[in-house]
Design a protein around this motif. Structure first.
Motif, short mmCIF file in Angstrom:
data_model
loop_
_atom_site.label_atom_id
_atom_site.label_comp_id
_atom_site.label_asym_id
_atom_site.label_seq_id
_atom_site.Cartn_x
_atom_site.Cartn_y
_atom_site.Cartn_z
N HIS A 1 42.06 69.56 29.46
CA HIS A 1 43.33 67.40 29.52
C HIS A 1 43.49 67.77 31.67
O HIS A 1 43.07 66.54 31.56
CB HIS A 1 43.59 67.62 29.00
CG HIS A 1 43.80 67.78 26.86
ND1 HIS A 1 42.33 67.55 26.70
CD2 HIS A 1 43.97 68.41 26.07
CE1 HIS A 1 41.68 67.76 25.41
NE2 HIS A 1 42.75 68.59 24.80
N ASP A 2 44.35 68.48 31.77
CA ASP A 2 44.17 67.67 33.46
C ASP A 2 43.19 68.11 34.00
O ASP A 2 42.98 67.25 34.72
CB ASP A 2 44.76 69.40 33.85
CG ASP A 2 46.55 69.33 33.37
OD1 ASP A 2 47.12 68.44 32.44
OD2 ASP A 2 47.17 69.89 33.25
N ARG A 3 42.21 68.71 33.74
CA ARG A 3 41.14 69.35 34.71
C ARG A 3 39.81 68.17 34.62
O ARG A 3 39.57 66.90 34.94
CB ARG A 3 39.92 70.15 33.95
CG ARG A 3 38.78 70.05 35.07
CD ARG A 3 37.78 71.57 34.75
NE ARG A 3 38.71 72.69 35.89
CZ ARG A 3 37.95 73.80 35.89
NH1 ARG A 3 36.23 73.96 35.58
NH2 ARG A 3 38.29 74.81 36.33
N ILE A 4 39.45 67.26 33.22
CA ILE A 4 39.75 66.26 32.96
C ILE A 4 39.63 65.26 33.48
O ILE A 4 39.45 64.27 33.38
CB ILE A 4 38.78 65.97 31.24
CG1 ILE A 4 38.20 66.69 31.27
CG2 ILE A 4 38.30 65.00 30.67
CD1 ILE A 4 37.92 67.51 29.10
N ALA A 5 41.13 64.88 33.28
CA ALA A 5 41.76 63.11 33.43
C ALA A 5 40.98 63.74 35.17
O ALA A 5 41.18 62.41 35.85
CB ALA A 5 43.29 64.24 33.74
N ARG A 6 41.50 65.18 36.09
CA ARG A 6 41.54 64.61 37.52
C ARG A 6 40.03 64.19 37.84
O ARG A 6 39.59 63.44 39.16
CB ARG A 6 41.59 65.90 38.07
CG ARG A 6 41.61 65.60 39.64
CD ARG A 6 41.85 67.44 40.35
NE ARG A 6 41.58 68.34 39.80
CZ ARG A 6 42.72 69.67 38.51
NH1 ARG A 6 43.53 70.17 39.78
NH2 ARG A 6 42.70 70.24 38.08
N ARG A 7 38.64 65.09 37.08
CA ARG A 7 38.01 64.40 37.27
C ARG A 7 37.41 63.04 37.19
O ARG A 7 36.73 62.15 38.23
CB ARG A 7 37.06 65.60 36.88
CG ARG A 7 36.58 66.98 37.07
CD ARG A 7 35.52 67.09 38.00
NE ARG A 7 34.82 66.19 38.15
CZ ARG A 7 33.77 66.15 38.87
NH1 ARG A 7 34.10 66.05 40.85
NH2 ARG A 7 32.29 65.26 38.77
N VAL A 8 38.28 62.53 35.90
CA VAL A 8 37.94 60.99 35.74
C VAL A 8 38.35 59.67 36.76
O VAL A 8 37.73 59.68 37.86
CB VAL A 8 38.18 60.74 34.54
CG1 VAL A 8 38.34 58.42 34.07
CG2 VAL A 8 37.21 61.41 33.38
N ARG A 9 39.36 60.15 37.39
CA ARG A 9 39.83 59.98 38.19
C ARG A 9 39.99 59.56 39.92
O ARG A 9 39.72 58.99 40.06
CB ARG A 9 41.71 60.36 38.41
CG ARG A 9 42.56 59.46 37.91
CD ARG A 9 43.87 59.88 37.90
NE ARG A 9 43.91 61.22 38.58
CZ ARG A 9 44.75 62.54 38.50
NH1 ARG A 9 44.83 62.89 37.13
NH2 ARG A 9 44.94 63.63 38.38
N ASP A 10 39.28 60.74 40.27
CA ASP A 10 38.79 61.15 41.20
C ASP A 10 36.51 60.05 40.92
O ASP A 10 36.71 60.27 42.31
CB ASP A 10 38.35 62.84 41.89
CG ASP A 10 38.67 63.56 41.94
OD1 ASP A 10 40.74 62.99 41.62
OD2 ASP A 10 39.38 64.62 41.91
#
Length: 189
Positions: free
Chosen positions: A7-16
């Motif tokens: 979930h942290d990885r998805i969060a970072r990818r969407v933000r980036d």
């Protein structure tokens, strides 16, 4: 990879990806049809978004769904080791997808291994995208019913279906046993 870290990885990818496109949360919400509050929860890693929500996000960001699971760091080489491949479980249907392709490479294709539970169904509202995305579904085990627009295909082990991500599509396992298939996504971008 733990459920929390995916979930942290998805969060970072969407933000980036959103930042790289210069989009506000409101603009992305309008573009993909996901509420601003849900986007905020996803970007903070506080939500377990479903496959349907992630598909809407990928469409709004103009990327394949598989790229939302990419590592922020490019793969250290051309080999994607099994131990390093990201797995994610859809909280709605229970299907599990594992990104097989090396993360962060410039190749135009992504390979995903999917295990689909008995009697589960996922329906995506895909529509036209900024670039053409091709999807190949290669059945490895079991049976799947794939609907692409108005067309319905029943796939068995060894069958391969080619389709664009330009119309709504649905995946359904009608059997009492899990199904497993590989998805290859490529883009004309």
């Amino acid at each position: 990879m733990t459920e929390e870290s995916i979930h942290d990885r998805i969060a970072r990818r969407v933000r980036d990806l959103r930042a790289a496109r210069g989009m506000s949360l409101e603009a992305l919400a309008t573009q993909c049809g996901v509420s601003r509050s849900m986007l905020s929860l996803i970007e903070r890693g506080e939500s377990s978004p479903t496959a349907v929500v992630l598909e809407k996000l990928s469409g709004g960001l103009g990327v394949p769904l598989a790229s939302l699971f990419d590592s922020p760091e490019p793969a250290p080489g051309p080999v994607s080791r099994f131990a390093d491949q990201v797995s994610w479980r859809d909280p709605h249907s229970g299907y599990v997808r594992r990104n097989v392709s090396p993360s962060g490479t410039s190749h135009p294709a992504h390979i995903v291994d999917v295990t689909f539970p008995p009697h589960a169904r996922v329906t995506y509202e895909s529509g036209p995208r900024p670039s053409v995305v091709h999807q190949y579904v290669w059945m490895l085990e079991g049976t799947m019913e794939v609907t692409h627009g108005d067309d319905v295909y029943t796939l068995h082990a060894g069958d391969c279906l080619a389709m664009g991500l330009d119309r709504p599509n649905s995946f359904h396992n009608p059997a009492d046993t899990p199904a497993r298939y590989a998805v290859v996504l490529s883009s004309d971008r």
